[in-house]
Design an enzyme around this catalytic site. Structure first.
Site, PDB file in Angstrom:
ATOM      1  N   ARG A  56       0.890  -1.187  -0.101  1.00  0.00           N
ATOM      2  CA  ARG A  56      -0.041   0.117  -0.023  1.00  0.00           C
ATOM      3  C   ARG A  56       0.979   1.363   0.133  1.00  0.00           C
ATOM      4  O   ARG A  56       0.488   2.109  -0.767  1.00  0.00           O
ATOM      5  CB  ARG A  56      -1.085  -0.045   1.160  1.00  0.00           C
ATOM      6  N   TYR A 108     -14.876  17.574 -16.926  1.00  0.00           N
ATOM      7  CA  TYR A 108     -15.568  15.933 -16.697  1.00  0.00           C
ATOM      8  C   TYR A 108     -16.420  16.166 -15.514  1.00  0.00           C
ATOM      9  O   TYR A 108     -16.450  16.714 -14.437  1.00  0.00           O
ATOM     10  CB  TYR A 108     -14.213  15.373 -16.447  1.00  0.00           C
ATOM     11  N   ASP A 180      -6.021  19.675 -14.951  1.00  0.00           N
ATOM     12  CA  ASP A 180      -6.422  18.247 -15.490  1.00  0.00           C
ATOM     13  C   ASP A 180      -6.034  18.039 -16.908  1.00  0.00           C
ATOM     14  O   ASP A 180      -6.446  18.554 -17.674  1.00  0.00           O
ATOM     15  CB  ASP A 180      -7.839  17.812 -15.363  1.00  0.00           C
ATOM     16  N   LYS A 205      -7.522   6.905 -19.564  1.00  0.00           N
ATOM     17  CA  LYS A 205      -7.736   7.283 -21.076  1.00  0.00           C
ATOM     18  C   LYS A 205      -6.340   7.141 -21.684  1.00  0.00           C
ATOM     19  O   LYS A 205      -6.221   5.908 -22.182  1.00  0.00           O
ATOM     20  CB  LYS A 205      -8.269   8.443 -20.981  1.00  0.00           C
TER      21      LYS A 205
HETATM   22  C1  LIG Z   1     -12.369   9.938 -17.089  1.00  0.00           C
HETATM   23  C2  LIG Z   1     -11.993  11.325 -16.814  1.00  0.00           C
HETATM   24  C3  LIG Z   1     -11.748  11.516 -15.270  1.00  0.00           C
HETATM   25  C4  LIG Z   1     -12.198  10.670 -14.138  1.00  0.00           C
HETATM   26  O1  LIG Z   1     -11.306   9.585 -14.312  1.00  0.00           O
HETATM   27  P1  LIG Z   1     -11.778   8.042 -13.829  1.00  0.00           P
HETATM   28  O2  LIG Z   1     -10.381   7.520 -14.102  1.00  0.00           O
HETATM   29  O3  LIG Z   1     -12.898   7.457 -14.766  1.00  0.00           O
HETATM   30  O4  LIG Z   1     -12.082   8.170 -12.428  1.00  0.00           O
HETATM   31  C5  LIG Z   1     -11.272  12.931 -14.765  1.00  0.00           C
HETATM   32  N1  LIG Z   1     -11.122  13.714 -15.781  1.00  0.00           N
HETATM   33  C6  LIG Z   1     -11.224  13.864 -17.026  1.00  0.00           C
HETATM   34  C7  LIG Z   1     -11.019  14.736 -18.116  1.00  0.00           C
HETATM   35  C8  LIG Z   1     -11.846  12.551 -17.422  1.00  0.00           C
HETATM   36  O5  LIG Z   1     -12.106  12.360 -19.056  1.00  0.00           O
END
Ligand SMILES: *Cc1c(COP(=O)(O)O)cnc(C)c1O
Length: 388
Positions: A56, A108, A180, A205
């Site tokens: 962890r 998002y 982000d 992604k």
């Molecule tokens: C998918 C996404 C998230 C969230 O991520 P998860 O891995 O699905 O929890 C946050 N920001 C953006 C821009 C995203 O496309």
């Protein structure tokens, strides 16, 4: 291996292959082995000769992934989590109840949901504004603003936020700026180099890139305020324990190695699709920052090496026509998410709880690695009914 070990710094393609890894010392394996052990042997003197003691707190596959992403983002450190949303939760929890934070009014949708449903009841004071408008951000900032959150291009309208200008505003207020960077990836935008304090990804992604692993990662630059918040984020990672499994880390690290070629190929196709759709009689409007008439085009051209493989478009008609196009495509898969090898199409308005502005005639597309001519032909046959 960190990029700071090298002078001049290695280019992203090279970092992606070499950062965070070297042949395994015990076996000579060139591809990294997956270390599943939860615990690690202590030396006779009680020390931890490898630095690992419990998975962890740390695991070789996670350390390799974090080192690789840190090198790609030109960061001083990175912390991997079990999803992008786990990163968001940790960043918010690293603040204190009563702190004020500013979020984009379009991002998002899960980020807004997390802020409204979990962070606000916990005591965070929040404002939302259009981050493509510096005046709106200036008005939203308060003396106790600790954090500014941006996402550029935004989801799903591909609004562009000027990262350097936002960083300057945040710094003047004493707030930490987090970006982000899921959509552009460090291949196209490196927010830390533009003045952001922290950068985060949903590695589910483009970083993973094959739609088969969830993950999130946050990296920190050199600013004392960023490092201070990152230390609390690291404590949340290792103590609260929303950590990715060794196999997930291994998959994500493997994905990073081909990131540059994937996103460049996907972006070449996306640019062609955007141009094609712009001239299509069944399409009302295309949102892609690479198009010269996009309101954020100039800022995007300044801060992005290329414009990415995400785009949205409004069809002629309304909700029914948009859903019809999504129903007729054969190569694009009707599914949420993005950044994988297969192209996806989605009617965002029907899945976003908090989207106030997503038009009902809008479809969002994540361009994959299929041949672009096949993708264009597929969109054409799906759109042809509208102009009939
Ligand atoms: C998918 C996404 C998230 C969230 O991520 P998860 O891995 O699905 O929890 C946050 N920001 C953006 C821009 C995203 O496309």
């Amino acid at each position: 291996m960190q990029s700071s070990d090298h002078s001049p710094p290695l280019r992203p393609e090279t970092c992606a292959i070499h950062a965070g890894t070297s042949p395994d010392a015990s076996s000579g394996a060139v591809a990294p082995p997956i270390v599943l052990s939860t615990t690690f042997e202590r030396a006779a003197d009680g020390g931890y000769p490898t630095g690992f003691f419990y998975s962890r707190a740390g695991n070789p596959n996670r350390t390799a992934l974090e080192g690789c992403l840190a090198a790609l983002e030109n960061a001083s450190d990175a912390a991997a989590f079990s999803s992008g949303s786990a990163v968001t939760a940790a960043v918010l929890q690293a603040l204190s109840p009563g702190d004020h934070a500013v979020f984009p009014d379009e991002a998002y949708h899960g980020t807004g949901k997390l802020v409204r449903e979990l962070a606000v009841p916990w005591g965070l004071k929040v404002s939302f504004c259009n981050m493509a408008d510096l005046g709106a951000l200036r008005r939203a900032l308060r003396p106790n603003t600790r954090l500014v959150w941006i996402e550029t291009p935004s989801n799903p309208m591909l609004r562009i936020t000027d990262i350097a200008a936002t960083a300057a505003l945040a710094r003047k207020t004493g707030a930490v700026l987090i970006c982000d960077n899921t959509w552009p990836t460090p291949i196209f935008t490196r927010p830390l180099e533009l003045g952001a304090d922290l950068v985060m990804h949903s590695s589910s992604k483009y970083l993973g890139g094959h739609g088969d692993v969830l993950g999130g990662i946050v990296a920190v630059g050199q600013s004392p305020a960023g490092k201070n918040l990152f230390e609390r984020i690291r404590t949340l990672q290792t103590t609260a324990g929303a950590v990715p499994s060794p196999f997930d880390c291994w998959l994500l690290h493997r994905g990073l190695r081909t990131l540059a070629v994937r996103v460049r190929a996907q972006t070449r196709s996306a640019a062609l699709i955007a141009r094609h759709l712009s001239a299509h009689s069944s399409v009302k409007k295309v949102f892609y920052p690479g198009l010269a008439d996009h309101p954020g085009h100039e800022v995007a051209a300044r801060q992005m090496q290329d414009f990415g493989a995400m785009l949205s478009f409004q069809v002629q008609g309304g909700r029914e026509e948009a859903l019809g196009v999504a129903a007729r495509v054969r190569l694009f898969t009707r599914a949420t998410s993005l950044g994988s090898v297969e192209s996806l199409i989605e009617h965002r308005a029907s899945i976003e709880n908090y989207a106030l502005n997503t038009p009902d005639d809008l479809l969002r597309v994540s361009v994959g690695l299929e041949h672009v001519d096949d993708l264009i032909a597929d969109l054409d046959q799906a759109l042809s009914v509208l102009s009939a």
